[in-house]
Scaffold this active site. Structure first.
Site, mmCIF file in Angstrom:
data_model
loop_
_atom_site.group_PDB
_atom_site.id
_atom_site.type_symbol
_atom_site.label_atom_id
_atom_site.label_comp_id
_atom_site.label_asym_id
_atom_site.label_seq_id
_atom_site.Cartn_x
_atom_site.Cartn_y
_atom_site.Cartn_z
ATOM 1 N N GLY A 10 36.153 59.637 45.187
ATOM 2 C CA GLY A 10 34.769 59.986 45.460
ATOM 3 C C GLY A 10 33.860 59.107 44.636
ATOM 4 N N ILE A 12 30.725 58.071 41.935
ATOM 5 C CA ILE A 12 30.460 58.384 40.530
ATOM 6 C C ILE A 12 29.787 59.754 40.463
ATOM 7 C CG2 ILE A 12 29.225 57.647 38.456
ATOM 8 C CD1 ILE A 12 29.216 54.787 39.735
ATOM 9 N N ALA A 14 31.161 62.659 41.428
ATOM 10 C CA ALA A 14 31.532 63.555 42.534
ATOM 11 C C ALA A 14 32.373 64.746 42.085
ATOM 12 C CB ALA A 14 32.287 62.769 43.610
ATOM 13 N N LYS A 16 35.673 64.277 40.567
ATOM 14 C CA LYS A 16 37.084 63.922 40.728
ATOM 15 C C LYS A 16 37.958 64.436 39.579
ATOM 16 C CE LYS A 16 36.004 59.543 40.739
ATOM 17 N NZ LYS A 16 34.520 59.604 40.741
ATOM 18 N N THR A 17 37.522 64.150 38.364
ATOM 19 C CA THR A 17 38.342 64.495 37.200
ATOM 20 C C THR A 17 38.443 66.003 37.019
ATOM 21 O OG1 THR A 17 37.677 62.425 36.145
ATOM 22 C CG2 THR A 17 38.641 64.113 34.720
ATOM 23 N N GLU A 34 41.891 58.421 34.985
ATOM 24 C CA GLU A 34 41.395 57.076 34.697
ATOM 25 C C GLU A 34 40.860 56.997 33.274
ATOM 26 O OE1 GLU A 34 38.855 53.573 36.762
ATOM 27 O OE2 GLU A 34 38.362 55.625 37.316
ATOM 28 N N TYR A 46 26.310 48.039 32.770
ATOM 29 C CA TYR A 46 25.121 48.746 33.238
ATOM 30 C C TYR A 46 23.835 48.118 32.699
ATOM 31 C CZ TYR A 46 27.839 52.432 35.452
ATOM 32 O OH TYR A 46 28.680 53.129 36.289
ATOM 33 N N ASP A 85 43.199 61.034 39.547
ATOM 34 C CA ASP A 85 41.763 61.089 39.865
ATOM 35 C C ASP A 85 41.214 59.725 40.269
ATOM 36 O OD1 ASP A 85 41.549 59.769 37.410
ATOM 37 O OD2 ASP A 85 39.906 61.019 36.673
ATOM 38 N N GLU A 146 25.303 55.737 31.864
ATOM 39 C CA GLU A 146 25.207 56.062 33.291
ATOM 40 C C GLU A 146 23.830 56.583 33.709
ATOM 41 O OE1 GLU A 146 29.758 57.519 34.422
ATOM 42 O OE2 GLU A 146 28.204 59.012 34.004
#
Length: 210
Positions: A10, A12, A14, A16-17, A34, A46, A85, A146
């Site tokens: 999915g 960033i 979403a 997943k983890t 990950e 970034y 993930d 982020e």
């Protein structure tokens, strides 16, 4: 369990983890997460994407390959299911978004050499969330580097994922994660577990959360 290697993907933010942790506990599965925090180029990327995109993606590919190679080729008599993930092809998808054409062609050559040595998951769970939900999750988890990801970047990532899944006709459970709250709502996790009890043809299979 019908599927021995389950991968969650999915965009960033979403979830997943979070979902991978919960599924691994419910299924007594080996968990592969990950290790993005170990990438020294991520905060710099970034700040200056053009300068740091190539070393960022090379580092991710090398680390993901090493991790998956070690984990997936180690037998565990007590854990017959593995939950990850991330999908290794994630390397190529993010590189396609982040790299200029010439660098991407070089990157793809390296990717093509090594990805054949890895096992492909039995099934992919793809968490599809709208950008406003992704941004809310990103702000909530509060990783400093982020906090200024543009909506356009998230849209580009989303489109790249969905295009790949459709093009390759991968066996995928697409979860409408617009209202997903896996940590607080056990029913949302149960819906995923119930979905994993079914047989699927190749292609995409949409499920929604209550």
């Amino acid at each position: 369990m019908k599927y021995h290697f389950i991968t969650i993907e999915g965009n960033i933010g979403a979830g997943k983890t979070t979902l991978a942790h919960l599924l691994s506990k419910k299924l007594n599965a080996r968990l592969i997460l990950e290790e993005f925090a170990d990438n020294p180029f991520l905060p710099r990327f970034y700040e200056n994407p053009k300068q740091y995109a190539f070393p960022l993606e090379l580092f991710f590919m090398a680390e993901r390959f090493k991790q998956l190679k070690e984990m997936l080729h180690t037998n565990d008599l007590f854990q017959t299911v593995t939950v990850s993930d991330y999908l290794f092809t994630k390397c190529l998808l993010f590189a396609k978004v982040n790299l200029p054409e010439e660098e991407f062609r070089l990157y793809q050559k390296l990717f093509d050499i090594i990805h054949q040595q890895l096992i492909f998951p039995d099934i992919l769970i793809y968490l599809h969330s709208p950008v406003n939900k992704l941004q809310a999750n990103i702000k909530k988890r509060n990783r400093g580097y982020e906090q200024h990801i543009p909506d356009e970047y998230l849209i580009n990532i989303q489109e790249t994922y969905t295009s790949y899944i459709k093009q390759k006709n991968i066996k995928t459970i697409i979860v409408d994660a617009s209202n997903a709250d896996f940590l607080s709502n056990d029913l949302h996790v149960q819906v995923i577990l119930d979905a994993l009890e079914k047989d699927y043809d190749e292609g995409q299979h949409l499920i929604t959360l209550p």
